[in-house]
Design an enzyme around this catalytic site. Structure first.
Site, PDB file in Angstrom:
ATOM      1  N   HIS A   1      37.980  38.626  38.339  1.00  0.00           N
ATOM      2  CA  HIS A   1      38.942  38.847  39.574  1.00  0.00           C
ATOM      3  C   HIS A   1      39.447  37.437  39.640  1.00  0.00           C
ATOM      4  CE1 HIS A   1      41.217  40.634  42.527  1.00  0.00           C
ATOM      5  NE2 HIS A   1      40.637  39.771  43.364  1.00  0.00           N
TER       6      HIS A   1
ATOM      7  N   ASP B   1      37.595  42.795  35.609  1.00  0.00           N
ATOM      8  CA  ASP B   1      37.624  42.660  36.763  1.00  0.00           C
ATOM      9  C   ASP B   1      36.556  43.226  37.845  1.00  0.00           C
ATOM     10  OD1 ASP B   1      38.707  42.348  39.667  1.00  0.00           O
ATOM     11  OD2 ASP B   1      40.794  41.905  39.068  1.00  0.00           O
TER      12      ASP B   1
ATOM     13  N   SER C   1      46.032  39.577  43.968  1.00  0.00           N
ATOM     14  CA  SER C   1      44.885  40.414  44.812  1.00  0.00           C
ATOM     15  C   SER C   1      45.536  41.120  46.033  1.00  0.00           C
ATOM     16  CB  SER C   1      43.745  39.570  45.049  1.00  0.00           C
ATOM     17  OG  SER C   1      42.508  40.464  45.468  1.00  0.00           O
TER      18      SER C   1
END
Length: 287
Positions: free
Chosen positions: A264, A235, A170
């Site tokens: 995610h 996501d 991320s």
């Protein structure tokens, strides 16, 4: 990532320097620290003390394999570092840049489990403003933080670049891509990467503006190491299209892992995740 207020939207179009601040606000969410580092009598050695937020899943035996210390960045911040010895026979050490809203304490059990399963030691660090690391989170600090971690791994542990795998998750893909564009390493893993801050906040953005933050999409063409891209197709934070675009721009991309139905924060729960990492680390990188 949250939506933008009307005033922020006005600032975006009236005062162009504002978006990087907006992107930073969207990206950085330091949690309440889940651990602290306790110095010994000499003040030179540290031990880690978890609190309940860390959800440590192992015994003191595994904790004995964790070395913790502080290092100083080029921007003057003191950041916490963690070296997890998972295997005496491992060829690779992963330099792991974690995601948002977590710190090393919350990630430590994951590191122990991951490293033991794919036969890698893991080195990680807390960004400025996360855990006991001082300073404030910012884009410039992200780059200085990973550079300091990289230098520790090279000098303190004497690990050669070809035996280092850079792993970013991320927001952690931002410093990972930046570092990988400067140094050739054993490999790079980009887990739920983002193209840039503006492209996350405004999905219809088609170019990189001069005031954009985290422009990874413009740096990945300079990455000369093998790159494995991992992304969930559902996501809800960083759209799947970001992973596809990053993959397309990597000169030495290997077969990616698109996890069907994953969001995610749950990619690691799918069996394909560990299977693909094992294949990459123990077969593809060795042959």
């Amino acid at each position: 990532m949250n939506g933008l207020s009307f005033s922020e939207l006005c600032g975006l179009f009236c005062c162009p320097p504002f978006p990087s601040r907006i992107a930073a606000k969207l990206a950085f969410l330091p949690p309440e620290p889940s651990y602290k580092l306790n110095a010994d009598e000499s003040g030179s050695k540290f031990s880690i003390e978890f609190n309940d937020k860390a959800e440590w899943q192992y015994s003191d035996r595994e904790k004995d394999n964790i070395e913790v210390f502080y290092t100083r960045t080029s921007r003057g911040n003191r950041i916490a570092c963690m070296y997890v010895r998972c295997s005496a026979s491992s060829r690779f050490t992963i330099l792991f840049s974690h995601g948002n809203a977590v710190d090393l304490g919350q990630m430590s059990s994951f590191y122990v489990g991951l490293g033991s399963r794919i036969n890698c030691n893991i080195f990680s660090y807390d960004y400025s403003g996360y855990g006991p690391s001082n300073g404030k989170p910012s884009e410039k600090n992200l780059y200085a933080d990973i550079e300091a971690a990289w230098q520790c791994l090279r000098t303190r542990y004497g690990i050669s670049p070809e035996n280092i795998i850079l792993y970013g998750q991320s927001i952690g893909t931002v410093p990972t891509v930046d570092l990988a564009s400067k140094y050739e390493v054993g490999a790079v893993i980009l887990h739920s990467p983002l193209m840039s801050g503006m492209r996350v906040a405004f999905p219809n953005t088609r170019r990189t503006w001069f005031f954009d933050a985290f422009p990874s999409i413009d740096k990945v063409p300079s990455v000369q190491s093998p790159v494995l891209v991992i992304h969930g197709t559902e996501d809800e934070v960083i759209d799947f299209s970001h992973g596809l675009a990053i993959y397309d721009k990597c000169p030495r991309a290997v077969e990616p892992l698109w996890v069907e139905g994953a969001g995610h924060n749950d990619v690691e729960l799918f069996n394909q995740y560990l299977d693909r990492l094992k294949q990459f680390v123990t077969v593809e990188l060795v042959n």
